[in-house]
Design a protein around this motif. Structure first.
Motif, PDB file in Angstrom:
ATOM      1  N   THR A  18       0.835  -1.194   0.000  1.00 37.57           N
ATOM      2  CA  THR A  18       0.000   0.000   0.000  1.00 37.57           C
ATOM      3  C   THR A  18       0.870   1.245   0.000  1.00 37.57           C
ATOM      4  O   THR A  18       0.641   2.182  -0.750  1.00 37.57           O
ATOM      5  CB  THR A  18      -0.926   0.001   1.234  1.00 37.57           C
ATOM      6  OG1 THR A  18      -1.790  -1.123   1.153  1.00 37.57           O
ATOM      7  CG2 THR A  18      -1.754   1.260   1.299  1.00 37.57           C
ATOM      8  N   VAL A  19       1.890   1.243   0.833  1.00 39.36           N
ATOM      9  CA  VAL A  19       2.741   2.424   0.949  1.00 39.36           C
ATOM     10  C   VAL A  19       3.718   2.548  -0.213  1.00 39.36           C
ATOM     11  O   VAL A  19       3.910   3.628  -0.761  1.00 39.36           O
ATOM     12  CB  VAL A  19       3.518   2.382   2.290  1.00 39.36           C
ATOM     13  CG1 VAL A  19       4.536   3.502   2.360  1.00 39.36           C
ATOM     14  CG2 VAL A  19       2.538   2.498   3.444  1.00 39.36           C
ATOM     15  N   ALA A  23       0.149   3.426  -3.463  1.00 39.55           N
ATOM     16  CA  ALA A  23      -0.129   4.817  -3.165  1.00 39.55           C
ATOM     17  C   ALA A  23       0.115   5.693  -4.377  1.00 39.55           C
ATOM     18  O   ALA A  23       1.222   5.860  -4.829  1.00 39.55           O
ATOM     19  CB  ALA A  23       0.746   5.257  -2.003  1.00 39.55           C
ATOM     20  N   ARG A  52      -7.011   1.403   2.218  1.00 37.02           N
ATOM     21  CA  ARG A  52      -5.742   2.118   2.424  1.00 37.02           C
ATOM     22  C   ARG A  52      -5.047   2.403   1.106  1.00 37.02           C
ATOM     23  O   ARG A  52      -4.476   3.475   0.914  1.00 37.02           O
ATOM     24  CB  ARG A  52      -4.816   1.319   3.339  1.00 37.02           C
ATOM     25  CG  ARG A  52      -5.092   1.562   4.794  1.00 37.02           C
ATOM     26  CD  ARG A  52      -4.031   0.915   5.655  1.00 37.02           C
ATOM     27  NE  ARG A  52      -4.618  -0.334   6.121  1.00 37.02           N
ATOM     28  CZ  ARG A  52      -3.938  -1.421   6.405  1.00 37.02           C
ATOM     29  NH1 ARG A  52      -2.649  -1.453   6.273  1.00 37.02           N
ATOM     30  NH2 ARG A  52      -4.552  -2.489   6.825  1.00 37.02           N
ATOM     31  N   ASP A  55      -7.030   5.242  -0.521  1.00 35.01           N
ATOM     32  CA  ASP A  55      -6.836   6.499   0.209  1.00 35.01           C
ATOM     33  C   ASP A  55      -5.452   7.081  -0.023  1.00 35.01           C
ATOM     34  O   ASP A  55      -5.275   8.299  -0.030  1.00 35.01           O
ATOM     35  CB  ASP A  55      -7.043   6.303   1.715  1.00 35.01           C
ATOM     36  CG  ASP A  55      -8.491   6.074   2.091  1.00 35.01           C
ATOM     37  OD1 ASP A  55      -9.383   6.255   1.227  1.00 35.01           O
ATOM     38  OD2 ASP A  55      -8.741   5.693   3.259  1.00 35.01           O
ATOM     39  N   SER A  56      -4.469   6.225  -0.205  1.00 31.98           N
ATOM     40  CA  SER A  56      -3.090   6.681  -0.390  1.00 31.98           C
ATOM     41  C   SER A  56      -2.847   7.247  -1.781  1.00 31.98           C
ATOM     42  O   SER A  56      -1.835   7.894  -2.020  1.00 31.98           O
ATOM     43  CB  SER A  56      -2.124   5.525  -0.145  1.00 31.98           C
ATOM     44  OG  SER A  56      -2.240   5.065   1.167  1.00 31.98           O
ATOM     45  N   GLU A  57      -3.785   7.024  -2.672  1.00 33.88           N
ATOM     46  CA  GLU A  57      -3.620   7.436  -4.059  1.00 33.88           C
ATOM     47  C   GLU A  57      -3.287   8.920  -4.206  1.00 33.88           C
ATOM     48  O   GLU A  57      -2.480   9.307  -5.040  1.00 33.88           O
ATOM     49  CB  GLU A  57      -4.915   7.124  -4.817  1.00 33.88           C
ATOM     50  CG  GLU A  57      -4.727   6.770  -6.234  1.00 33.88           C
ATOM     51  CD  GLU A  57      -6.033   6.354  -6.882  1.00 33.88           C
ATOM     52  OE1 GLU A  57      -5.947   5.995  -8.057  1.00 33.88           O
ATOM     53  OE2 GLU A  57      -7.094   6.381  -6.239  1.00 33.88           O
ATOM     54  N   VAL A  59      -1.861  10.855  -1.955  1.00 37.97           N
ATOM     55  CA  VAL A  59      -0.755  11.285  -1.096  1.00 37.97           C
ATOM     56  C   VAL A  59       0.609  11.159  -1.767  1.00 37.97           C
ATOM     57  O   VAL A  59       1.465  12.015  -1.608  1.00 37.97           O
ATOM     58  CB  VAL A  59      -0.765  10.493   0.232  1.00 37.97           C
ATOM     59  CG1 VAL A  59       0.415  10.869   1.101  1.00 37.97           C
ATOM     60  CG2 VAL A  59      -2.078  10.704   0.967  1.00 37.97           C
TER      61      VAL A  59
END
Length: 107
Positions: A18-19, A23, A52, A55-57, A59
């Motif tokens: 995810t990170v 993202a 997650r 949502d990280s897209e 950032v």
């Protein structure tokens, strides 16, 4: 490896993916994140993992090189659940990392 350890490792991998990849990566990286998230054992953890990633897209910035990498991983099925259960599979997927560099051998 016990099922409990596999689940723990898959959760960690999903979080890392995810990170590091999902993202901000747009469709190909979200597809890749979804593949990893789908390896998690239950609907709740899969949904949280996908949330997650989505949502990280906004950032993390993404380059065309990132997009191409994610698409390649999706196209080659590099991150299927069976492969993610092994160290080699994690490395092939791009989610393996080391916390410490091995000490170099000095004569």
């Amino acid at each position: 490896m016990s099922l409990r350890k596999v689940v723990k490792v898959l959760r960690l991998l999903a979080c890392m993916l995810t990170v590091t990849l999902a993202a901000g990566c747009g469709d190909s990286c979200l597809d890749l994140a979804s593949k990893v998230c789908n390896c998690l054992p239950d609907d709740g953890t899969r949904a949280e993992c996908n949330r997650r990633a989505k949502d990280s897209e906004s950032v993390f910035p993404v380059s065309s090189q990132d997009q191409a990498y994610c698409q390649h991983q999706v196209d080659t099925n590099a991150c299927d659940c069976t492969k993610l259960a092994t160290a080699e599979g994690k490395a092939g997927c791009g989610v393996a990392f080391t916390l410490f560099k091995p000490a170099s051998a000095s004569p």
